[in-house]
Design an enzyme around this catalytic site. Structure first.
Site, mmCIF file in Angstrom:
data_model
loop_
_atom_site.group_PDB
_atom_site.id
_atom_site.type_symbol
_atom_site.label_atom_id
_atom_site.label_comp_id
_atom_site.label_asym_id
_atom_site.label_seq_id
_atom_site.Cartn_x
_atom_site.Cartn_y
_atom_site.Cartn_z
ATOM 1 C CG ASN A 9 -1.695 1.246 1.423
ATOM 2 O OD1 ASN A 9 -1.805 2.052 0.495
ATOM 3 N ND2 ASN A 9 -2.257 1.431 2.605
ATOM 4 C CD1 TRP A 10 3.517 0.955 -2.732
ATOM 5 C CD2 TRP A 10 3.480 1.948 -4.735
ATOM 6 N NE1 TRP A 10 4.188 0.140 -3.622
ATOM 7 C CE2 TRP A 10 4.176 0.732 -4.859
ATOM 8 C CE3 TRP A 10 3.326 2.754 -5.875
ATOM 9 C CZ2 TRP A 10 4.725 0.299 -6.069
ATOM 10 C CZ3 TRP A 10 3.869 2.322 -7.087
ATOM 11 C CH2 TRP A 10 4.569 1.105 -7.175
ATOM 12 C CE LYS A 11 0.161 3.383 4.805
ATOM 13 N NZ LYS A 11 -0.021 3.507 6.229
ATOM 14 C CG HIS A 15 -5.869 1.535 5.170
ATOM 15 N ND1 HIS A 15 -5.458 2.530 6.025
ATOM 16 C CD2 HIS A 15 -4.806 0.721 4.992
ATOM 17 C CE1 HIS A 15 -4.190 2.317 6.346
ATOM 18 N NE2 HIS A 15 -3.779 1.219 5.726
ATOM 19 C CD GLU A 32 -3.053 5.341 6.737
ATOM 20 O OE1 GLU A 32 -3.059 5.443 5.505
ATOM 21 O OE2 GLU A 32 -2.091 4.862 7.385
ATOM 22 C CD GLU A 58 -3.522 -2.907 7.399
ATOM 23 O OE1 GLU A 58 -2.380 -3.043 6.972
ATOM 24 O OE2 GLU A 58 -4.248 -1.946 7.094
ATOM 25 N N GLY A 86 2.239 2.218 10.631
ATOM 26 C CA GLY A 86 3.115 3.375 10.430
ATOM 27 C C GLY A 86 3.808 3.840 11.700
ATOM 28 C CB SER A 112 5.260 -1.572 11.890
ATOM 29 O OG SER A 112 4.774 -0.248 12.061
ATOM 30 N N GLY A 169 4.788 1.333 4.738
ATOM 31 C CA GLY A 169 6.098 1.982 4.566
ATOM 32 C C GLY A 169 7.142 1.107 3.881
HETATM 33 C C1 PEP Z 1 -0.835 -0.050 5.922
HETATM 34 O O1 PEP Z 1 -0.877 1.065 5.456
HETATM 35 O O2 PEP Z 1 -1.750 -0.841 5.668
HETATM 36 C C2 PEP Z 1 0.285 -0.436 6.784
HETATM 37 C C3 PEP Z 1 0.253 -1.626 7.335
HETATM 38 O O3 PEP Z 1 1.299 0.496 6.945
HETATM 39 P P1 PEP Z 1 2.724 0.215 7.650
HETATM 40 O O4 PEP Z 1 3.259 -1.073 7.078
HETATM 41 O O5 PEP Z 1 3.558 1.392 7.275
HETATM 42 O O6 PEP Z 1 2.489 0.090 9.115
#
Ligand code: PEP
Length: 256
Positions: A9-11, A95, A97, A168, A174, A213, A235
């Site tokens: 997931n490049w956000k 998600h 976010e 998640e 993040g 993460s 990330g």
């Molecule tokens: C995500 O955005 O779904 C995610 C798991 O981010 P990160 O790996 O940066 O925690």
């Protein structure tokens, strides 16, 4: 054996040039990752460039969101049909976010899942608790409500076979703080049991991803857990080498 799956997931990161380069670098490594399904979810505006960079590659293309409505007067939104036309096959739904910052309620998440499935996209339903919810002992209640939005839908039977679920924990996204493999496995086992109560055969086949993460250094221990079939990576998906190493960690499940 469920096919391991790793989705990046490049956000809202990158430029056209960096998106193209990242996609090409990951695609070039795919022969090392045979047996693992890999996908990347660029920002919407980078999707066509990434699709071109991936042409002929088995690296799949995903999107980070979709509109819950059919094409029409919805300024600023993107319809499932538009994504499909660009070669998108996967779509993230719910998600944390989007839930926290953009008002994606369980009801809207269900509407988005319905649109995705109706158009032939494979949705990744993201669920997970905040730190306060975990500390209050509410992890299962929160995950229940997020899953029940789908499990109790009148058309659940049509939606469930298409679904991948990503657990998640919001406190791990993040933040650099990862759930321990045991913490993640506990929730994954719980999710699979909840799904099994509704659809036992499907629950055994459904892929459950962990996200929060994940890095090359912790992926293998997480993916060694029996109910963790791969990862949703934020990330660490922005660095080709790191993302490929996470894919290799998922590959180790095949030998287990
Ligand atoms: C995500 O955005 O779904 C995610 C798991 O981010 P990160 O790996 O940066 O925690």
């Amino acid at each position: 054996m469920r096919t391991p799956l790793v989705i990046g997931n490049w956000k809202m990161n990158g430029t056209l040039a960096s998106a193209r380069a990242l996609a090409s670098d990951v695609a070039a490594a795919l022969p090392q990752l045979a047996g693992v399904e890999m996908a990347v979810c660029p920002p919407f505006v980078h999707v066509p460039a990434v699709a071109a960079a991936l042409s002929g590659s088995a690296l799949a293309l995903g999107a980070q969101n979709l509109c819950e409505f059919e094409p029409g007067a919805y300024t600023g939104e993107v319809a499932a049909e538009m994504l499909l036309e660009l070669g998108v096959r996967w779509v993230l739904v719910g998600h944390s976010e989007r839930r926290a910052l953009f008002g994606d309620s369980n009801e809207r998440v269900l509407a988005k899942l319905r649109r995705a499935v109706a158009c032939g996209l494979t949705p990744v339903l993201c669920v997970g608790e905040t730190l306060a919810e975990r500390q209050a002992g509410h992890t299962e209640t929160v995950v229940d409500a997020q899953l029940d939005a789908v499990l109790n839908a009148s058309d659940a039977e049509a939606l469930l076979p298409a679904l991948v679920v990503a657990y998640e924990p919001v406190w791990a996204i993040g933040t650099g703080e990862t759930a321990s493999p045991e913490q993640a496995q506990d929730v994954h086992r719980y999710i699979r049991a909840r799904l099994a109560a509704r659809a036992p055969t499907l629950a055994a086949q459904m892929r459950l991803l962990y996200g929060g993460s994940v890095k090359a250094s912790n992926a293998q221990a997480l993916f060694a857990m029996p109910d963790i079939d791969g990862g949703l990576i934020g990330g660490a998906a922005l660095k080709a080498e790191e993302f490929i190493a996470i894919g290799l960690a998922a590959r180790a499940r095949l030998a287990a």
